[in-house]
Design an enzyme around this catalytic site. Structure first.
Site, mmCIF file in Angstrom:
data_model
loop_
_atom_site.group_PDB
_atom_site.id
_atom_site.type_symbol
_atom_site.label_atom_id
_atom_site.label_comp_id
_atom_site.label_asym_id
_atom_site.label_seq_id
_atom_site.Cartn_x
_atom_site.Cartn_y
_atom_site.Cartn_z
ATOM 1 N N ALA A 66 0.874 -1.172 0.000
ATOM 2 C CA ALA A 66 0.000 0.000 0.000
ATOM 3 C C ALA A 66 0.911 1.221 0.000
ATOM 4 O O ALA A 66 2.102 1.121 0.305
ATOM 5 C CB ALA A 66 -0.886 -0.025 1.238
ATOM 6 N N GLU A 113 -0.631 -9.192 -0.308
ATOM 7 C CA GLU A 113 -2.054 -9.454 -0.043
ATOM 8 C C GLU A 113 -2.868 -9.450 -1.331
ATOM 9 O O GLU A 113 -3.776 -10.271 -1.508
ATOM 10 C CB GLU A 113 -2.596 -8.409 0.938
ATOM 11 C CG GLU A 113 -1.958 -8.551 2.312
ATOM 12 C CD GLU A 113 -2.331 -7.435 3.261
ATOM 13 O OE1 GLU A 113 -2.017 -6.262 2.944
ATOM 14 O OE2 GLU A 113 -2.933 -7.709 4.303
HETATM 15 C C1 HXC Z 1 5.101 4.384 -1.251
HETATM 16 C C2 HXC Z 1 6.979 3.406 -2.133
HETATM 17 C C3 HXC Z 1 6.614 2.154 -1.567
HETATM 18 C C4 HXC Z 1 5.403 2.086 -0.824
HETATM 19 C C5 HXC Z 1 8.468 1.908 -2.630
HETATM 20 N N1 HXC Z 1 8.129 3.196 -2.784
HETATM 21 N N2 HXC Z 1 7.573 1.255 -1.895
HETATM 22 N N3 HXC Z 1 6.223 4.501 -1.973
HETATM 23 N N4 HXC Z 1 4.692 3.217 -0.694
HETATM 24 N N5 HXC Z 1 4.951 0.944 -0.273
HETATM 25 C C6 HXC Z 1 8.861 4.238 -3.509
HETATM 26 C C7 HXC Z 1 10.101 4.686 -2.755
HETATM 27 O O1 HXC Z 1 9.735 5.628 -1.760
HETATM 28 C C8 HXC Z 1 10.916 5.293 -3.869
HETATM 29 O O2 HXC Z 1 10.395 6.577 -4.151
HETATM 30 C C9 HXC Z 1 10.595 4.388 -5.049
HETATM 31 O O3 HXC Z 1 9.371 3.719 -4.722
HETATM 32 C C10 HXC Z 1 11.664 3.343 -5.284
HETATM 33 O O4 HXC Z 1 11.872 2.635 -4.066
HETATM 34 P P1 HXC Z 1 13.315 2.413 -3.425
HETATM 35 O O5 HXC Z 1 13.094 2.151 -1.969
HETATM 36 O O6 HXC Z 1 14.237 3.519 -3.793
HETATM 37 O O7 HXC Z 1 13.776 1.093 -4.186
HETATM 38 P P2 HXC Z 1 14.756 -0.059 -3.663
HETATM 39 O O8 HXC Z 1 15.910 0.541 -2.940
HETATM 40 O O9 HXC Z 1 14.979 -0.921 -4.837
HETATM 41 O O10 HXC Z 1 13.897 -0.869 -2.563
HETATM 42 C C11 HXC Z 1 12.747 -1.581 -2.942
HETATM 43 C C12 HXC Z 1 11.939 -1.955 -1.679
HETATM 44 C C13 HXC Z 1 11.632 -0.696 -0.849
HETATM 45 C C14 HXC Z 1 12.705 -2.998 -0.845
HETATM 46 C C15 HXC Z 1 10.635 -2.624 -2.180
HETATM 47 O O11 HXC Z 1 11.076 0.317 -1.701
HETATM 48 C C16 HXC Z 1 10.665 -0.930 0.275
HETATM 49 O O12 HXC Z 1 11.026 -1.462 1.317
HETATM 50 N N6 HXC Z 1 9.434 -0.461 0.119
HETATM 51 C C17 HXC Z 1 8.395 -0.536 1.132
HETATM 52 C C18 HXC Z 1 7.907 -1.966 1.285
HETATM 53 C C19 HXC Z 1 6.852 -2.036 2.374
HETATM 54 O O13 HXC Z 1 7.116 -1.778 3.539
HETATM 55 N N7 HXC Z 1 5.645 -2.378 1.991
HETATM 56 C C20 HXC Z 1 4.524 -2.529 2.905
HETATM 57 C C21 HXC Z 1 3.797 -1.257 2.980
HETATM 58 S S1 HXC Z 1 2.588 -1.304 4.247
HETATM 59 P P3 HXC Z 1 11.379 7.863 -4.308
HETATM 60 O O14 HXC Z 1 10.405 8.984 -4.461
HETATM 61 O O15 HXC Z 1 12.195 7.903 -3.081
HETATM 62 O O16 HXC Z 1 12.141 7.533 -5.550
HETATM 63 C C22 HXC Z 1 1.297 -2.054 3.537
HETATM 64 C C23 HXC Z 1 0.105 -2.140 4.408
HETATM 65 C C24 HXC Z 1 -0.916 -3.025 3.825
HETATM 66 O O17 HXC Z 1 1.300 -2.478 2.435
HETATM 67 C C25 HXC Z 1 -2.157 -2.952 4.626
HETATM 68 C C26 HXC Z 1 -3.340 -2.601 3.834
HETATM 69 C C27 HXC Z 1 -3.326 -2.924 2.410
#
Ligand code: HXC
Length: 260
Positions: A66, A113
């Site tokens: 998300a 999910e």
């Molecule tokens: C918003 C996101 C994002 C997310 C990545 N981005 N994931 N933005 N929400 N979930 C954005 C980053 O901020 C970044 O933007 C760009 O995408 C590229 O990501 P990077 O982190 O620079 O890439 P990388 O180093 O390759 O790492 C990839 C990654 C990492 C490991 C997937 O992005 C990451 O950990 N993302 C979050 C994963 C996460 O925690 N997901 C769960 C979310 S909570 P900029 O602008 O900086 O370039 C959730 C709750 C669900 O999903 C409950 C209800 C549905």
């Protein structure tokens, strides 16, 4: 119609495809993206030319979750009164036609999910699944604690959800999360489209009934589920396609479905 965060196509006979297309955010699932996805699935449901749907992202990311930036400032009352995330459930009700998820790269949090909501999940060996919400001070909110637990069992689901550690596509297949694992993105798409095309070649009536009864197994106690299956099995003797299919077998011919 055109979309901002997704692309839709009909790449094979009978097959619709939705490609999540928000590359700058690794397909983070913001609310407008989910709204577009629901619209696209509803229109595939209504389409006479589409019988099965493939949902995919990019090679690098199915969906990284998300949208964390959208969620960060939300208050409890906003989330509660706007039923935040509830519209995601439409994905599982809007589409009665089979949905095959083709997962490559990151499928984290809400991305994992979303993949778990599909009827059939295919992935690449290097796909990166996980429920990392605990690291953000929260928990899965789109069914992950329920669907992942049904898929892998309680102990493994607890470990994954409590540590936030990710798991590979290889592991997803071994644990029964994925039906099949592929060595490359190209092979994954070929496999997913091929399966969707196979399904699209069968009676639409039987396919819808098959999806419906398998899904009942997730909600009903065994005895009720078996009874539900038998009722629908009986009902299909009222379809033309049951007669067409069994007659074709007896005559050693290919069935020409009427979809009635
Ligand atoms: C918003 C996101 C994002 C997310 C990545 N981005 N994931 N933005 N929400 N979930 C954005 C980053 O901020 C970044 O933007 C760009 O995408 C590229 O990501 P990077 O982190 O620079 O890439 P990388 O180093 O390759 O790492 C990839 C990654 C990492 C490991 C997937 O992005 C990451 O950990 N993302 C979050 C994963 C996460 O925690 N997901 C769960 C979310 S909570 P900029 O602008 O900086 O370039 C959730 C709750 C669900 O999903 C409950 C209800 C549905």
């Amino acid at each position: 119609r055109s979309y901002e965060y997704i692309e839709v196509s009909e790449p094979r006979p009978g097959v619709g495809q939705v490609t999540l297309n928000r590359p700058k955010a690794l397909n983070a699932l913001c609310s407008p993206l989910i709204a577009e996805l629901n619209t696209a699935l509803r229109s595939f449901q209504a389409s006479p030319t589409v019988a099965a749907v493939v949902l995919t992202g990019s090679e690098r990311a199915f969906a990284a979750g998300a949208d964390i930036k959208e969620m960060a400032p939300l208050t409890f009352s906003e989330a509660y009164t706007n039923s935040f995330i509830e519209s995601w459930s439409e994905l599982t009700t809007a589409l009665k036609k089979p949905l095959v998820a083709a997962v490559s790269g990151h499928a984290l949090g809400g991305g994992c999910e979303l993949a778990l909501m599909a009827d059939v999940l295919y992935c690449t060996a290097s796909a990166n699944f996980g429920q990392p919400e605990i690291r953000l001070g929260t928990i899965p909110g789109a069914g992950g604690s329920q669907r992942l637990t049904r898929a892998v069992g309680k102990s493994k689901a607890m470990e994954l959800i409590l540590t936030g550690k990710s798991f590979s596509g290889e592991e997803a297949e071994r644990w029964g999360v994925a039906a099949r694992v592929f060595p490359s993105y190209e092979a994954l798409m070929e496999g997913a489209l091929g399966t969707a095309e196979t399904i699209a070649g069968y009676s639409k009536v039987a396919v819808q009934a098959a999806k419906e009864v398998v899904n009942k197994s997730q909600d009903l106690p065994l005895r009720d589920g078996v009874e539900y299956e038998r009722r629908l099995f009986h009902a299909l003797f009222g379809s033309q396609d049951q007669k067409i299919g069994m007659k074709a077998f007896a005559e050693k011919k290919k069935a020409e479905w009427s979809h009635q």
